[in-house]
Write a protein that holds these residues in place. Structure first.
Motif, PDB file in Angstrom:
ATOM      1  N   LYS A  20      29.985  22.318 -52.634  1.00 42.68           N
ATOM      2  CA  LYS A  20      29.037  23.046 -53.491  1.00 42.68           C
ATOM      3  C   LYS A  20      28.001  23.778 -52.651  1.00 42.68           C
ATOM      4  CE  LYS A  20      29.352  19.580 -57.163  1.00 42.68           C
ATOM      5  NZ  LYS A  20      28.625  18.547 -57.897  1.00 42.68           N
ATOM      6  N   LEU A  21      27.443  23.074 -51.652  1.00 41.43           N
ATOM      7  CA  LEU A  21      26.421  23.690 -50.792  1.00 41.43           C
ATOM      8  C   LEU A  21      26.988  24.868 -50.010  1.00 41.43           C
ATOM      9  CD1 LEU A  21      24.608  20.495 -49.465  1.00 41.43           C
ATOM     10  CD2 LEU A  21      23.800  22.089 -51.221  1.00 41.43           C
ATOM     11  N   ASN A  22      28.236  24.766 -49.587  1.00 39.96           N
ATOM     12  CA  ASN A  22      28.877  25.859 -48.862  1.00 39.96           C
ATOM     13  C   ASN A  22      29.044  27.080 -49.758  1.00 39.96           C
ATOM     14  OD1 ASN A  22      30.180  27.009 -46.539  1.00 39.96           O
ATOM     15  ND2 ASN A  22      32.124  26.727 -47.631  1.00 39.96           N
ATOM     16  N   VAL A  23      29.470  26.858 -51.002  1.00 34.63           N
ATOM     17  CA  VAL A  23      29.625  27.967 -51.950  1.00 34.63           C
ATOM     18  C   VAL A  23      28.274  28.606 -52.229  1.00 34.63           C
ATOM     19  CG1 VAL A  23      30.291  28.578 -54.314  1.00 34.63           C
ATOM     20  CG2 VAL A  23      31.719  27.014 -52.997  1.00 34.63           C
ATOM     21  N   VAL A  24      27.244  27.789 -52.430  1.00 33.80           N
ATOM     22  CA  VAL A  24      25.897  28.308 -52.689  1.00 33.80           C
ATOM     23  C   VAL A  24      25.417  29.142 -51.504  1.00 33.80           C
ATOM     24  CG1 VAL A  24      23.473  27.606 -52.924  1.00 33.80           C
ATOM     25  CG2 VAL A  24      25.227  26.519 -54.331  1.00 33.80           C
ATOM     26  N   ARG A  25      25.654  28.644 -50.278  1.00 34.21           N
ATOM     27  CA  ARG A  25      25.239  29.379 -49.084  1.00 34.21           C
ATOM     28  C   ARG A  25      25.937  30.735 -49.003  1.00 34.21           C
ATOM     29  NH1 ARG A  25      27.463  30.687 -44.801  1.00 34.21           N
ATOM     30  NH2 ARG A  25      29.241  29.314 -45.065  1.00 34.21           N
ATOM     31  N   GLU A  26      27.233  30.751 -49.282  1.00 33.32           N
ATOM     32  CA  GLU A  26      27.990  32.003 -49.221  1.00 33.32           C
ATOM     33  C   GLU A  26      27.500  33.008 -50.262  1.00 33.32           C
ATOM     34  OE1 GLU A  26      32.270  31.693 -49.165  1.00 33.32           O
ATOM     35  OE2 GLU A  26      32.213  30.026 -47.740  1.00 33.32           O
ATOM     36  N   VAL A  27      27.186  32.537 -51.459  1.00 35.19           N
ATOM     37  CA  VAL A  27      26.731  33.439 -52.518  1.00 35.19           C
ATOM     38  C   VAL A  27      25.326  33.933 -52.211  1.00 35.19           C
ATOM     39  CG1 VAL A  27      26.135  33.595 -54.968  1.00 35.19           C
ATOM     40  CG2 VAL A  27      28.238  32.451 -54.278  1.00 35.19           C
ATOM     41  N   SER A  34      29.265  35.532 -57.095  1.00 31.06           N
ATOM     42  CA  SER A  34      29.700  34.280 -57.725  1.00 31.06           C
ATOM     43  C   SER A  34      31.108  34.426 -58.309  1.00 31.06           C
ATOM     44  CB  SER A  34      28.703  33.835 -58.790  1.00 31.06           C
ATOM     45  OG  SER A  34      28.532  34.824 -59.760  1.00 31.06           O
ATOM     46  N   THR A  35      31.442  35.615 -58.803  1.00 34.46           N
ATOM     47  CA  THR A  35      32.792  35.840 -59.340  1.00 34.46           C
ATOM     48  C   THR A  35      33.834  35.770 -58.225  1.00 34.46           C
ATOM     49  OG1 THR A  35      31.822  37.287 -61.004  1.00 34.46           O
ATOM     50  CG2 THR A  35      34.196  37.414 -60.722  1.00 34.46           C
ATOM     51  N   GLN A  36      33.508  36.370 -57.069  1.00 34.76           N
ATOM     52  CA  GLN A  36      34.434  36.314 -55.938  1.00 34.76           C
ATOM     53  C   GLN A  36      34.625  34.878 -55.454  1.00 34.76           C
ATOM     54  OE1 GLN A  36      32.318  39.014 -53.367  1.00 34.76           O
ATOM     55  NE2 GLN A  36      33.672  40.752 -53.865  1.00 34.76           N
ATOM     56  N   ALA A  37      33.527  34.122 -55.400  1.00 30.81           N
ATOM     57  CA  ALA A  37      33.621  32.723 -54.965  1.00 30.81           C
ATOM     58  C   ALA A  37      34.444  31.918 -55.961  1.00 30.81           C
ATOM     59  CB  ALA A  37      32.226  32.124 -54.831  1.00 30.81           C
ATOM     60  N   GLN A  38      34.267  32.222 -57.229  1.00 29.90           N
ATOM     61  CA  GLN A  38      35.026  31.534 -58.272  1.00 29.90           C
ATOM     62  C   GLN A  38      36.520  31.754 -58.069  1.00 29.90           C
ATOM     63  OE1 GLN A  38      33.748  32.695 -62.174  1.00 29.90           O
ATOM     64  NE2 GLN A  38      35.281  31.446 -63.207  1.00 29.90           N
ATOM     65  N   ARG A  39      36.912  33.007 -57.799  1.00 29.15           N
ATOM     66  CA  ARG A  39      38.330  33.316 -57.581  1.00 29.15           C
ATOM     67  C   ARG A  39      38.842  32.726 -56.268  1.00 29.15           C
ATOM     68  NH1 ARG A  39      37.340  39.278 -59.172  1.00 29.15           N
ATOM     69  NH2 ARG A  39      37.443  39.150 -61.422  1.00 29.15           N
ATOM     70  N   LYS A  40      38.024  32.876 -55.203  1.00 26.74           N
ATOM     71  CA  LYS A  40      38.443  32.418 -53.874  1.00 26.74           C
ATOM     72  C   LYS A  40      38.721  30.916 -53.864  1.00 26.74           C
ATOM     73  CE  LYS A  40      36.824  32.086 -49.082  1.00 26.74           C
ATOM     74  NZ  LYS A  40      35.755  32.429 -48.134  1.00 26.74           N
ATOM     75  N   TYR A  41      37.855  30.138 -54.505  1.00 30.27           N
ATOM     76  CA  TYR A  41      37.974  28.682 -54.449  1.00 30.27           C
ATOM     77  C   TYR A  41      38.622  28.072 -55.689  1.00 30.27           C
ATOM     78  CZ  TYR A  41      34.950  29.126 -50.402  1.00 30.27           C
ATOM     79  OH  TYR A  41      34.426  29.471 -49.188  1.00 30.27           O
ATOM     80  N   GLY A  42      39.007  28.912 -56.654  1.00 33.35           N
ATOM     81  CA  GLY A  42      39.674  28.394 -57.852  1.00 33.35           C
ATOM     82  C   GLY A  42      38.758  27.585 -58.747  1.00 33.35           C
TER      83      GLY A  42
END
Length: 142
Positions: A20-27, A34-42
């Motif tokens: 979760k922290l990694n996704v938050v950092r990337e966004v 957030s849409t790209q992260a949603q698709r990238k990580y399923g």
């Protein structure tokens, strides 16, 4: 013929805190939306990443200002003035509620007085406090 789906419903517990922290950092860094992260990580839920950003991110969602950004003195003054107005409203509301509660207590007291006079009964019972068993035993021994 029935198609087999690979869809697996996930819950918040399926994701580790580090993920979760990694996704938050990337966004937050702008690497992904957030849409790209949603698709990238399923990630299946539309609000999942937004919830993580609110919970773990650096953005001040209440005031819509990134918390890492310094606020100008004017902004800080405006925020404090808004807080003062809110507290004054809350104080006035509590004072009204206190006044109403006090008024009700006075009215109930008057109603009890009237009932005692009209019906010649004691509504308020004024019993002497009962002695404790220990003090009764001491009095009997003496």
């Amino acid at each position: 013929m029935k198609e087999i789906s690979n869809y697996v419903k996930r819950t918040q517990r399926d994701y580790t805190l580090s993920f979760k922290l990694n996704v938050v950092r990337e966004v937050e860094s702008g690497e992904l939306t957030s849409t790209q992260a949603q698709r990238k990580y399923g990630i299946q839920g539309d609000s999942t990443i937004r919830n993580w950003l609110k919970k773990y991110g650096n953005f001040d969602w209440e005031n819509q200002i990134p918390s890492s950004m310094a606020k100008s003195p004017e902004q800080r003054i405006l925020e404090l003035e808004a807080k003062i107005k809110l507290l004054e409203k809350q104080k006035a509301q509590l004072e009204r509620q206190n006044y109403i509660a006090d008024s009700k207590a006075i009215i109930f007291d008057m109603m009890i007085d009237i009932a005692e006079q009209e019906y010649k009964i004691d509504v308020r019972k004024n019993f002497k406090p009962a002695q404790s068993i220990v003090s009764d035993k001491k009095n009997k021994k003496a």
